[in-house]
Design an enzyme around this catalytic site. Structure first.
Site, PDB file in Angstrom:
ATOM      1  N   ILE A 277       2.086 -13.551   2.687  1.00  0.00           N
ATOM      2  CA  ILE A 277       1.740 -12.958   3.307  1.00  0.00           C
ATOM      3  C   ILE A 277       2.025 -13.021   4.471  1.00  0.00           C
ATOM      4  O   ILE A 277       1.743 -14.388   5.333  1.00  0.00           O
ATOM      5  CB  ILE A 277       0.356 -13.089   3.439  1.00  0.00           C
ATOM      6  CG1 ILE A 277      -0.477 -12.151   2.082  1.00  0.00           C
ATOM      7  CG2 ILE A 277      -0.822 -12.127   4.647  1.00  0.00           C
ATOM      8  CD1 ILE A 277      -1.972 -12.665   0.980  1.00  0.00           C
ATOM      9  N   LEU A 278       2.355 -12.228   5.567  1.00  0.00           N
ATOM     10  CA  LEU A 278       2.360 -12.831   6.690  1.00  0.00           C
ATOM     11  C   LEU A 278       1.296 -12.127   8.482  1.00  0.00           C
ATOM     12  O   LEU A 278       0.837 -10.940   7.919  1.00  0.00           O
ATOM     13  CB  LEU A 278       3.730 -11.253   7.424  1.00  0.00           C
ATOM     14  CG  LEU A 278       5.428 -11.653   6.821  1.00  0.00           C
ATOM     15  CD1 LEU A 278       6.174 -11.148   6.312  1.00  0.00           C
ATOM     16  CD2 LEU A 278       5.796 -13.563   7.181  1.00  0.00           C
TER      17      LEU A 278
ATOM     18  N   ARG B  41      -1.405 -20.849   8.906  1.00  0.00           N
ATOM     19  CA  ARG B  41      -0.207 -19.739   8.292  1.00  0.00           C
ATOM     20  C   ARG B  41       0.097 -18.712   9.909  1.00  0.00           C
ATOM     21  O   ARG B  41       1.316 -19.009  10.442  1.00  0.00           O
ATOM     22  CB  ARG B  41      -0.847 -17.957   7.855  1.00  0.00           C
ATOM     23  CG  ARG B  41      -0.496 -16.844   7.555  1.00  0.00           C
ATOM     24  CD  ARG B  41      -0.956 -15.696   7.499  1.00  0.00           C
ATOM     25  NE  ARG B  41      -1.685 -16.031   6.385  1.00  0.00           N
ATOM     26  CZ  ARG B  41      -1.220 -16.088   5.228  1.00  0.00           C
ATOM     27  NH1 ARG B  41       0.179 -15.868   4.917  1.00  0.00           N
ATOM     28  NH2 ARG B  41      -1.540 -15.970   4.037  1.00  0.00           N
TER      29      ARG B  41
ATOM     30  N   HIS C 129       8.962  -3.765  -2.688  1.00  0.00           N
ATOM     31  CA  HIS C 129       8.170  -3.831  -3.384  1.00  0.00           C
ATOM     32  C   HIS C 129       8.649  -3.190  -4.837  1.00  0.00           C
ATOM     33  O   HIS C 129       8.914  -2.192  -4.783  1.00  0.00           O
ATOM     34  CB  HIS C 129       6.840  -3.283  -2.554  1.00  0.00           C
ATOM     35  CG  HIS C 129       5.997  -3.840  -3.639  1.00  0.00           C
ATOM     36  ND1 HIS C 129       5.025  -4.933  -3.882  1.00  0.00           N
ATOM     37  CD2 HIS C 129       5.129  -2.883  -4.648  1.00  0.00           C
ATOM     38  CE1 HIS C 129       3.972  -4.429  -4.696  1.00  0.00           C
ATOM     39  NE2 HIS C 129       3.610  -3.569  -4.726  1.00  0.00           N
TER      40      HIS C 129
ATOM     41  N   GLU D 286      -0.844  -4.487   7.526  1.00  0.00           N
ATOM     42  CA  GLU D 286      -1.582  -4.602   6.457  1.00  0.00           C
ATOM     43  C   GLU D 286      -0.591  -4.232   4.794  1.00  0.00           C
ATOM     44  O   GLU D 286       1.186  -3.834   4.787  1.00  0.00           O
ATOM     45  CB  GLU D 286      -2.309  -2.820   6.040  1.00  0.00           C
ATOM     46  CG  GLU D 286      -2.961  -3.308   4.321  1.00  0.00           C
ATOM     47  CD  GLU D 286      -4.129  -1.338   4.751  1.00  0.00           C
ATOM     48  OE1 GLU D 286      -4.761  -1.324   3.470  1.00  0.00           O
ATOM     49  OE2 GLU D 286      -3.552  -0.578   5.931  1.00  0.00           O
TER      50      GLU D 286
ATOM     51  N   SER E 204      17.811 -11.910  -5.600  1.00  0.00           N
ATOM     52  CA  SER E 204      19.453 -10.808  -6.658  1.00  0.00           C
ATOM     53  C   SER E 204      19.520 -10.036  -5.828  1.00  0.00           C
ATOM     54  O   SER E 204      20.183  -9.117  -5.725  1.00  0.00           O
ATOM     55  CB  SER E 204      18.804 -10.208  -7.928  1.00  0.00           C
ATOM     56  OG  SER E 204      17.848  -9.467  -8.137  1.00  0.00           O
TER      57      SER E 204
ATOM     58  N   THR F 272       4.119  -3.622   7.800  1.00  0.00           N
ATOM     59  CA  THR F 272       3.325  -2.986   8.580  1.00  0.00           C
ATOM     60  C   THR F 272       1.996  -3.985   8.675  1.00  0.00           C
ATOM     61  O   THR F 272       2.173  -4.974   7.130  1.00  0.00           O
ATOM     62  CB  THR F 272       2.385  -1.795   8.764  1.00  0.00           C
ATOM     63  OG1 THR F 272       1.982  -1.594   7.602  1.00  0.00           O
ATOM     64  CG2 THR F 272       3.310  -0.611   9.221  1.00  0.00           C
TER      65      THR F 272
HETATM   66  C1  GAR Z   1      11.857  -8.398  -6.895  1.00  0.00           C
HETATM   67  O1  GAR Z   1      11.242  -7.809  -7.874  1.00  0.00           O
HETATM   68  C2  GAR Z   1      10.829  -7.649  -5.420  1.00  0.00           C
HETATM   69  O2  GAR Z   1      10.266  -6.843  -5.063  1.00  0.00           O
HETATM   70  C3  GAR Z   1       9.479  -8.781  -5.282  1.00  0.00           C
HETATM   71  O3  GAR Z   1      10.121  -9.899  -6.167  1.00  0.00           O
HETATM   72  C4  GAR Z   1      11.159  -9.742  -6.540  1.00  0.00           C
HETATM   73  C5  GAR Z   1      12.292 -11.230  -5.984  1.00  0.00           C
HETATM   74  O4  GAR Z   1      13.151 -10.474  -7.179  1.00  0.00           O
HETATM   75  N1  GAR Z   1       9.183  -9.000  -4.258  1.00  0.00           N
HETATM   76  C6  GAR Z   1       7.542  -8.798  -4.132  1.00  0.00           C
HETATM   77  O5  GAR Z   1       6.878  -8.379  -5.014  1.00  0.00           O
HETATM   78  C7  GAR Z   1       7.345  -8.765  -2.821  1.00  0.00           C
HETATM   79  N2  GAR Z   1       5.544  -8.240  -2.773  1.00  0.00           N
HETATM   80  P1  GAR Z   1      14.824 -11.258  -6.245  1.00  0.00           P
HETATM   81  O6  GAR Z   1      14.616 -12.757  -5.490  1.00  0.00           O
HETATM   82  O7  GAR Z   1      15.765 -11.825  -7.481  1.00  0.00           O
HETATM   83  O8  GAR Z   1      14.987 -10.198  -5.478  1.00  0.00           O
END
Ligand code: GAR
Length: 210
Positions: free
Chosen positions: A86-87, A59, A103, A137, A13, A135
């Site tokens: 994780i990259l 990885r 995030h 982390e 989305s 970054t």
């Molecule tokens: C979103 O809420 C995004 O912020 C989260 O995954 C969802 C993806 O939704 N991302 C993380 O948790 C990354 N750590 P989407 O596929 O509908 O954009």
């Protein structure tokens, strides 16, 4: 013309929000063939590619292949949009200053997974989403934009996630556009827009909260 590559793992989305904002998306890549967002992108004539991480020995090998696949599209910016991997440090370094993530929390609170459940359990009254430069982390890196939403007493994780997601769809296109247009400046880990745009958004705030 600037070029944007988007990485997804699922629904997509946020990817849709970036496309619908008119950003110059040249390709959508996924580590999962069943990511629902891929069909949406294909239906709009956007090139897609799947690199299944399970097909690589480790990885670093996957990240090297991903980097090569991305670079074939010569992107100015790479946007992680629900890309649940994780990259490696080498990958992140290769895209330094060009790699954005969204995030679902107000970082630095609630890094990692299950952010909405954890926000409710912690009893916080505000929650939201953060766009940041990536970054090495995990879920750290200079913050570009944040959307703030209220946490209501009768919220469950699903309701709260939906409210946050509406905020995500508003801030991510803005932040990606700023980076594409060279509108961001970083000073000692703090990001500002050259033209002084607001970098926070009060999403979903009813009048009585004002
Ligand atoms: C979103 O809420 C995004 O912020 C989260 O995954 C969802 C993806 O939704 N991302 C993380 O948790 C990354 N750590 P989407 O596929 O509908 O954009």
């Amino acid at each position: 013309m600037k070029r944007l590559v988007i990485l997804i793992s699922g629904r997509g989305s946020n990817m849709q929000a970036l496309v619908e904002a008119g950003l110059p998306v040249v390709a959508v890549l996924s580590n999962r063939a069943d990511a629902a967002g891929l069909a949406w992108a294909r239906a709009r004539g956007i090139g897609t590619e799947v690199l299944d991480h399970r097909a690589y020995p480790d990885r670093d090998a996957f990240d090297r292949a991903l980097e090569a696949a991305i670079d074939r599209h010569r992107p100015d910016v790479v946007a992680l949009a629900g890309f649940m991997r994780i990259l490696s440090a080498a990958f992140v370094e290769h895209y330094r200053g060009r790699l954005l993530n969204i995030h679902p929390s107000l970082l630095p609170a609630f890094t990692g997974l299950h952010t909405h459940e954890r926000a409710i359990a912690a009893g916080v009254k505000c929650h939201g989403a953060t766009v940041h430069l990536v970054t090495a982390e995990l879920d750290h890196g200079p913050i570009v934009a944040q959307a703030i939403v209220p946490v209501r007493l009768d919220d469950d994780a699903e309701r709260l996630a939906a409210r946050v997601l509406r905020g995500e769809h508003q801030i991510y296109p803005r932040a990606v556009r700023w980076l594409l247009e060279g509108n961001l400046e970083i000073n000692e880990g703090r990001v500002r827009t050259r033209d002084a745009q607001p970098q926070h958004l009060w999403a979903d705030r009813p009048a009585e909260d004002l």
